[in-house]
Design a protein around this motif. Sequence first.
Motif, PDB file in Angstrom:
ATOM      1  N   UNK A   1     255.427  86.856  59.433  1.00  0.00           N
ATOM      2  CA  UNK A   1     255.656  88.037  58.460  1.00  0.00           C
ATOM      3  C   UNK A   1     254.396  88.940  58.553  1.00  0.00           C
ATOM      4  N   UNK A   2     254.630  90.114  57.733  1.00  0.00           N
ATOM      5  CA  UNK A   2     253.687  91.232  58.100  1.00  0.00           C
ATOM      6  C   UNK A   2     252.167  90.702  57.330  1.00  0.00           C
ATOM      7  N   UNK A   3     252.223  89.749  56.795  1.00  0.00           N
ATOM      8  CA  UNK A   3     250.860  89.423  55.839  1.00  0.00           C
ATOM      9  C   UNK A   3     250.241  88.595  56.967  1.00  0.00           C
ATOM     10  N   UNK A   4     250.806  88.121  57.984  1.00  0.00           N
ATOM     11  CA  UNK A   4     249.940  87.100  59.055  1.00  0.00           C
ATOM     12  C   UNK A   4     249.685  87.942  60.362  1.00  0.00           C
ATOM     13  N   UNK A   5     250.113  89.205  60.448  1.00  0.00           N
ATOM     14  CA  UNK A   5     250.229  89.928  61.478  1.00  0.00           C
ATOM     15  C   UNK A   5     248.822  90.453  62.134  1.00  0.00           C
ATOM     16  N   UNK A   6     248.050  89.520  62.581  1.00  0.00           N
ATOM     17  CA  UNK A   6     246.731  89.683  63.175  1.00  0.00           C
ATOM     18  C   UNK A   6     245.933  88.381  63.394  1.00  0.00           C
ATOM     19  N   UNK A   7     245.315  88.473  64.471  1.00  0.00           N
ATOM     20  CA  UNK A   7     244.556  87.173  65.115  1.00  0.00           C
ATOM     21  C   UNK A   7     243.718  86.629  63.993  1.00  0.00           C
ATOM     22  N   UNK A   8     242.994  87.414  63.321  1.00  0.00           N
ATOM     23  CA  UNK A   8     242.017  87.027  62.361  1.00  0.00           C
ATOM     24  C   UNK A   8     242.632  86.235  61.206  1.00  0.00           C
ATOM     25  N   UNK A   9     244.065  86.719  60.696  1.00  0.00           N
ATOM     26  CA  UNK A   9     244.801  85.926  59.953  1.00  0.00           C
ATOM     27  C   UNK A   9     245.249  84.665  60.460  1.00  0.00           C
ATOM     28  N   UNK A  10     245.602  84.577  61.619  1.00  0.00           N
ATOM     29  CA  UNK A  10     246.016  83.257  62.274  1.00  0.00           C
ATOM     30  C   UNK A  10     244.925  82.455  62.512  1.00  0.00           C
ATOM     31  N   UNK A  11     243.881  82.878  62.898  1.00  0.00           N
ATOM     32  CA  UNK A  11     242.400  82.222  63.025  1.00  0.00           C
ATOM     33  C   UNK A  11     242.030  81.169  61.498  1.00  0.00           C
ATOM     34  N   UNK A  12     242.268  82.123  60.688  1.00  0.00           N
ATOM     35  CA  UNK A  12     241.970  81.814  59.206  1.00  0.00           C
ATOM     36  C   UNK A  12     243.085  80.629  58.820  1.00  0.00           C
ATOM     37  N   UNK A  13     244.028  80.657  59.122  1.00  0.00           N
ATOM     38  CA  UNK A  13     245.384  79.843  58.719  1.00  0.00           C
ATOM     39  C   UNK A  13     244.947  78.498  59.729  1.00  0.00           C
ATOM     40  N   UNK A  14     244.611  78.676  60.794  1.00  0.00           N
ATOM     41  CA  UNK A  14     244.253  77.491  61.489  1.00  0.00           C
ATOM     42  C   UNK A  14     243.040  76.873  60.972  1.00  0.00           C
ATOM     43  N   UNK A  15     242.029  77.432  60.687  1.00  0.00           N
ATOM     44  CA  UNK A  15     241.009  76.942  59.726  1.00  0.00           C
ATOM     45  C   UNK A  15     241.196  76.339  58.647  1.00  0.00           C
ATOM     46  N   UNK A  16     242.119  76.865  57.821  1.00  0.00           N
ATOM     47  CA  UNK A  16     242.324  76.153  56.672  1.00  0.00           C
ATOM     48  C   UNK A  16     243.133  74.868  56.903  1.00  0.00           C
ATOM     49  N   UNK A  17     244.164  74.997  57.810  1.00  0.00           N
ATOM     50  CA  UNK A  17     244.891  73.670  58.089  1.00  0.00           C
ATOM     51  C   UNK A  17     243.823  72.595  58.752  1.00  0.00           C
ATOM     52  N   UNK A  18     243.012  73.121  59.615  1.00  0.00           N
ATOM     53  CA  UNK A  18     242.087  72.136  60.400  1.00  0.00           C
ATOM     54  C   UNK A  18     241.202  71.369  59.455  1.00  0.00           C
ATOM     55  N   UNK A  19     240.960  72.045  58.181  1.00  0.00           N
ATOM     56  CA  UNK A  19     239.925  71.509  57.487  1.00  0.00           C
ATOM     57  C   UNK A  19     240.295  70.397  56.533  1.00  0.00           C
ATOM     58  N   UNK A  20     241.811  70.188  56.785  1.00  0.00           N
ATOM     59  CA  UNK A  20     242.307  69.237  55.930  1.00  0.00           C
ATOM     60  C   UNK A  20     242.238  67.709  56.670  1.00  0.00           C
ATOM     61  N   UNK A  21     241.889  66.692  56.067  1.00  0.00           N
ATOM     62  CA  UNK A  21     241.791  65.275  56.872  1.00  0.00           C
ATOM     63  C   UNK A  21     243.175  64.762  57.200  1.00  0.00           C
ATOM     64  N   UNK A  22     243.454  64.290  58.005  1.00  0.00           N
ATOM     65  CA  UNK A  22     244.845  63.852  58.458  1.00  0.00           C
ATOM     66  C   UNK A  22     245.221  62.535  57.686  1.00  0.00           C
ATOM     67  N   UNK A  23     244.369  61.933  56.856  1.00  0.00           N
ATOM     68  CA  UNK A  23     244.831  60.897  56.075  1.00  0.00           C
ATOM     69  C   UNK A  23     245.239  61.604  54.793  1.00  0.00           C
ATOM     70  N   UNK A  24     245.149  62.733  54.597  1.00  0.00           N
ATOM     71  CA  UNK A  24     245.440  63.655  53.403  1.00  0.00           C
ATOM     72  C   UNK A  24     246.683  64.418  53.781  1.00  0.00           C
ATOM     73  N   UNK A  25     247.383  64.055  55.076  1.00  0.00           N
ATOM     74  CA  UNK A  25     248.653  65.268  55.214  1.00  0.00           C
ATOM     75  C   UNK A  25     249.662  64.245  55.384  1.00  0.00           C
ATOM     76  N   UNK A  26     250.828  64.562  54.253  1.00  0.00           N
ATOM     77  CA  UNK A  26     251.991  63.712  54.486  1.00  0.00           C
ATOM     78  C   UNK A  26     253.200  64.563  54.897  1.00  0.00           C
ATOM     79  N   UNK A  27     253.766  63.786  55.878  1.00  0.00           N
ATOM     80  CA  UNK A  27     255.163  64.448  56.336  1.00  0.00           C
ATOM     81  C   UNK A  27     256.499  63.784  55.703  1.00  0.00           C
ATOM     82  N   UNK A  28     257.209  64.465  55.302  1.00  0.00           N
ATOM     83  CA  UNK A  28     258.480  64.119  54.464  1.00  0.00           C
ATOM     84  C   UNK A  28     259.696  64.945  54.896  1.00  0.00           C
TER      85      UNK A  28
END
Length: 560
Positions: free
Chosen positions: A307-334
């Motif tokens: 989407x237009x709000x993620x249209x940039x490498x800096x935004x994608x890197x920020x998103x990756x950092x956010x997801x990467x900071x979450x411990x795997x034991x706190x990630x639930x698939x459903x």
Amino acid sequence: MARVVRKAAIVSYSSYGGSRTPEDALPPVVRAPRGKPAPGRRRKPKGRKKAKRIAMGVGAFVVLVAAAGCAWVYQLDSNIKHSALNTGTQPQKGAVIPGALNLLVIGSDTRNSALDRRLGGSDQSLPHADVQMLVHVSSDHRNATVMSIPRDTDLRMPSCTQNGKPHDFPSHDQITNSLNYGPGCTVAAVNALTGVHIDHFMVVDFSGVVDMSDAVGGVRVCTTHNVYDPGSHLKLSAGTHTLVGQGALKFLRTRHAFGGASDVDRAQTQHIFLSALIHKMKSAGTLADPSHVFKLAEAASHAFAVDDGLAGVSSLVGLANTLGSIPTEHMTFATMPTGQDPYNPNAWLVPGPGAQQLFDSIADDQSLTPTTSSSPKPSAGATASADRSVDPSTVEVHVFNGTGIPGRAAAVQSELAGKGYSNSVFEQTPTTVSASKVEYSAADPRYKSEAQQVAGALGLSPSSLTTVPGLTTVHVVVGPDLKVGGGSSSGSKPPVDIGAATAQAHTAIAGDTVQCAKASPWPLGGLPASAAAYRGLTVEQAYAKATREGIPDSDKTRGQ
């Protein structure tokens, strides 16, 4: 009497770890103290001249590298395809919780390119949403839920617009068809189904999956038995394998190899793959290697439409950092609980018992991980001093978004304003950090007191305090760890019954080990005419037949 507002000094590029405008990158001008003459010129020894030439050479090299980096980022930005977030004719439903993030990941079966046609087979139909995963990151960024919505789900989809033209759907239609009119229409459909307000979307097609699996160097998966799916052409022997390229795509697309060979079972298989991918991404060998990081950024810029709000490498890197900071034991698939669709019971699905509770848990920012459903609030000793020794209205605070996710700095600025820091502003200058920082100058004890008070107001620990020479204001650099807005909205309504929400949701925790996919025991059916010879065989029998016919395993070749 209110103190006169101080102007912010220019700070160095390195203090943020991100890009700056040329003006911001300049160092502060150093002047002689008042009443003292400037130092006179002195003859410089030859050794100093040589050192200066070396420094100039190194400086020129750094400038060239920085310029190349800027050009590279600009090129990656230009690669990213983007469009409007919501193209439904009605605004989205659901509350926006400050700090929380809802991302819709869409797997497209489009055949717009020659490579996609070769990977997925020739198909002249409009694109479909082959995969729909709603990724929720909690407001404190400590938990995540990934909920799959089966592509065969029947619902009354909202009207959408594309290229200025409105499109209506039948009263009964599969949610997969929402992508016929663009990802903004799929956002509208998922919002109508779940009531969860969606912040961003990412779309990946067949070739994008191939590129991303190649970029991480392959993903390790395992299967309990030999399997061959003549529909997706996935062929694997029992045991563990590293899948790259088309092998990874076949694993994600298989419908017959694992479980009960249903759309819900395919979603569970995709969760196994994603869990393995997360482990690979978090491994030091992937993110610590600059060549891997470069390949990931390059592949991502081509692989995803956003989407237009993620249209940039800096935004994608920020998103990756956010997801990467979450411990795997706190990630639930459903997976969305389902039931038979009365309109088309043999092929389509509808939300089943517990589905609304699952939707509500995501909408209300309630974690599905039982032991971390509510994050403990920091103790008094765990945060910086928050005493009111300084009038908050006299403290000038500049808030920078260090996550790359739009809106985070504005949310923190609003939080500060609500706590009396009326002289706070958020800055548009992009940057990226792994943890929040409160920056101040050590030149005046008052500056430290102000920084401590701001950090305490935001619930940040003393370790977030950082000294930066030349500052005359407090700078808050928002990282993925900073919770704002009071977190969950559950205070206004009873919490969701997690037991009811997950009873039929096939939940799994990413955890420290990757689950092994269980081979389907059922005879193959529903195959294309080209695979008629495999009908009635189990996937293990099909594997033996395919081996006799010389078909290679999917981890041995990128083709076929």
